[in-house]
Design a protein around this motif. Structure first.
Motif, PDB file in Angstrom:
ATOM      1  N   ASN A   1      -1.204  -2.727  -4.131  1.00 47.83           N
ATOM      2  CA  ASN A   1      -0.597  -3.723  -5.014  1.00 47.83           C
ATOM      3  C   ASN A   1      -0.517  -3.225  -6.460  1.00 47.83           C
ATOM      4  O   ASN A   1      -0.802  -3.963  -7.400  1.00 47.83           O
ATOM      5  N   GLY A   2      -0.174  -1.953  -6.607  1.00 53.98           N
ATOM      6  CA  GLY A   2       0.025  -1.367  -7.933  1.00 53.98           C
ATOM      7  C   GLY A   2      -1.210  -0.782  -8.577  1.00 53.98           C
ATOM      8  O   GLY A   2      -1.110  -0.116  -9.612  1.00 53.98           O
ATOM      9  N   THR A   3      -2.385  -1.002  -7.991  1.00 55.50           N
ATOM     10  CA  THR A   3      -3.635  -0.467  -8.547  1.00 55.50           C
ATOM     11  C   THR A   3      -3.954   0.864  -7.888  1.00 55.50           C
ATOM     12  O   THR A   3      -4.070   0.935  -6.657  1.00 55.50           O
TER      13      THR A   3
ATOM     14  N   GLU B   1       4.270   4.328   2.938  1.00 55.98           N
ATOM     15  CA  GLU B   1       4.237   2.977   2.364  1.00 55.98           C
ATOM     16  C   GLU B   1       4.037   1.963   3.486  1.00 55.98           C
ATOM     17  O   GLU B   1       4.711   2.022   4.511  1.00 55.98           O
ATOM     18  N   ILE B   2       3.093   1.047   3.278  1.00 59.39           N
ATOM     19  CA  ILE B   2       2.840  -0.041   4.215  1.00 59.39           C
ATOM     20  C   ILE B   2       3.244  -1.348   3.527  1.00 59.39           C
ATOM     21  O   ILE B   2       2.765  -1.658   2.438  1.00 59.39           O
ATOM     22  N   LYS B   3       4.105  -2.109   4.169  1.00 60.63           N
ATOM     23  CA  LYS B   3       4.585  -3.354   3.585  1.00 60.63           C
ATOM     24  C   LYS B   3       3.717  -4.533   4.029  1.00 60.63           C
ATOM     25  O   LYS B   3       3.046  -4.486   5.050  1.00 60.63           O
ATOM     26  N   SER B   4       3.785  -5.594   3.268  1.00 58.86           N
ATOM     27  CA  SER B   4       3.017  -6.799   3.572  1.00 58.86           C
ATOM     28  C   SER B   4       3.387  -7.336   4.947  1.00 58.86           C
ATOM     29  O   SER B   4       4.565  -7.462   5.284  1.00 58.86           O
TER      30      SER B   4
ATOM     31  N   LEU C   1       0.854  -1.184   0.000  1.00 59.56           N
ATOM     32  CA  LEU C   1       0.000   0.000   0.000  1.00 59.56           C
ATOM     33  C   LEU C   1       0.889   1.233   0.000  1.00 59.56           C
ATOM     34  O   LEU C   1       1.749   1.387   0.878  1.00 59.56           O
ATOM     35  N   VAL C   2       0.691   2.086  -0.985  1.00 63.60           N
ATOM     36  CA  VAL C   2       1.540   3.266  -1.134  1.00 63.60           C
ATOM     37  C   VAL C   2       0.650   4.500  -1.263  1.00 63.60           C
ATOM     38  O   VAL C   2      -0.301   4.508  -2.049  1.00 63.60           O
ATOM     39  N   ALA C   3       0.952   5.515  -0.475  1.00 60.16           N
ATOM     40  CA  ALA C   3       0.267   6.813  -0.569  1.00 60.16           C
ATOM     41  C   ALA C   3       1.284   7.854  -1.017  1.00 60.16           C
ATOM     42  O   ALA C   3       2.397   7.915  -0.489  1.00 60.16           O
ATOM     43  N   LYS C   4       0.891   8.665  -1.993  1.00 64.16           N
ATOM     44  CA  LYS C   4       1.794   9.678  -2.537  1.00 64.16           C
ATOM     45  C   LYS C   4       1.125  11.054  -2.501  1.00 64.16           C
ATOM     46  O   LYS C   4       0.068  11.245  -3.121  1.00 64.16           O
ATOM     47  N   ASP C   5       1.708  11.963  -1.755  1.00 66.28           N
ATOM     48  CA  ASP C   5       1.297  13.370  -1.708  1.00 66.28           C
ATOM     49  C   ASP C   5      -0.211  13.516  -1.449  1.00 66.28           C
ATOM     50  O   ASP C   5      -0.915  14.253  -2.147  1.00 66.28           O
TER      51      ASP C   5
END
Length: 218
Positions: A61-63, A23-26, A2-6
């Protein structure tokens, strides 16, 4: 994962989130802490697709999630995300078993398989004797365990919890803290926890401190 940007979020002229990168890792347990009004719950809701950012990206997951139609977001939320709230949010007229089954039924999963999985989860969480009980017939700690089982029913990749122990006494809070880490190890799901509980934050793999709509330190 899970990635959050700005990430930015305004309510009228009030800037609640002012550019969050995260960023949250598995399998990671992350605690988000900070004073009231820092934007913790707003961030949690945006990461969990319960609210939408005014600007920025959230990728699972890239979406990218922000631009998806509501129907697609509902499917992703139901299939991949779990939620635990401070006040349980259980349906008062449903038994513990029915409350746990509800997300899977919404996702149109097999009824018998869902019921068996729900029974197994409730037994795993020490609620084997409460399966047919209504929320009003259970203690606060038991209700919160039902909420955790409900969050797990669809085998999510990440569980979001907003002050999950805020309404529990010390013993039940401590037991729930340990349970989160047991679940992480057993079910390999990440946790993002908004909390004022220092003990829970100290147990996390990583603590994110927020202040005035920004991440202060990681």
């Amino acid at each position: 994962m899970l990635v959050a940007k700005d990430i930015r979020r305004n309510y009228g002229e009030l800037q609640v989130l002012k550019g969050i990168d995260l960023e949250i890792k598995s399998g990671e347990v992350v605690a988000i802490v900070g004073p009231s009004g820092a934007g913790k719950t707003t961030l949690l809701q945006i990461l969990g697709t319960l609210d939408k950012a005014d600007a920025g990206q959230v990728l699972l997951n890239g979406t990218e999630l922000n631009g998806l139609p509501d129907k697609e977001l509902v499917k992703i939320r139901n299939a991949q995300l779990g939620f635990v709230f401070q006040f349980h949010n259980l349906m008062a007229e449903l038994t513990a078993l029915e409350n746990v089954c509800l997300p899977a039924w919404i996702g149109q999963k097999d009824e018998k398989e869902t019921e068996q999985k729900a029974r197994n989860l409730l037994q795993r969480l020490g609620l084997g004797e409460r399966i047919e009980h209504l929320p009003s017939e259970m203690s606060g700690g038991e209700q919160q365990r039902v909420a955790v089982a409900r969050a797990l029913i669809n085998s999510p990749t990440i569980i979001f919890a907003d002050e999950p122990t805020g309404n529990l006494d010390t013993q039940n809070a401590d037991e729930l803290h340990q349970l989160f880490f047991q679940i992480r190890d057993e079910f390999n799901c990440a946790f993002v926890l908004v909390t004022h509980n220092k003990e829970l934050a100290n147990l996390a793999d990583r603590t994110i401190r927020m202040k005035d709509g920004r991440i202060e330190e990681i």
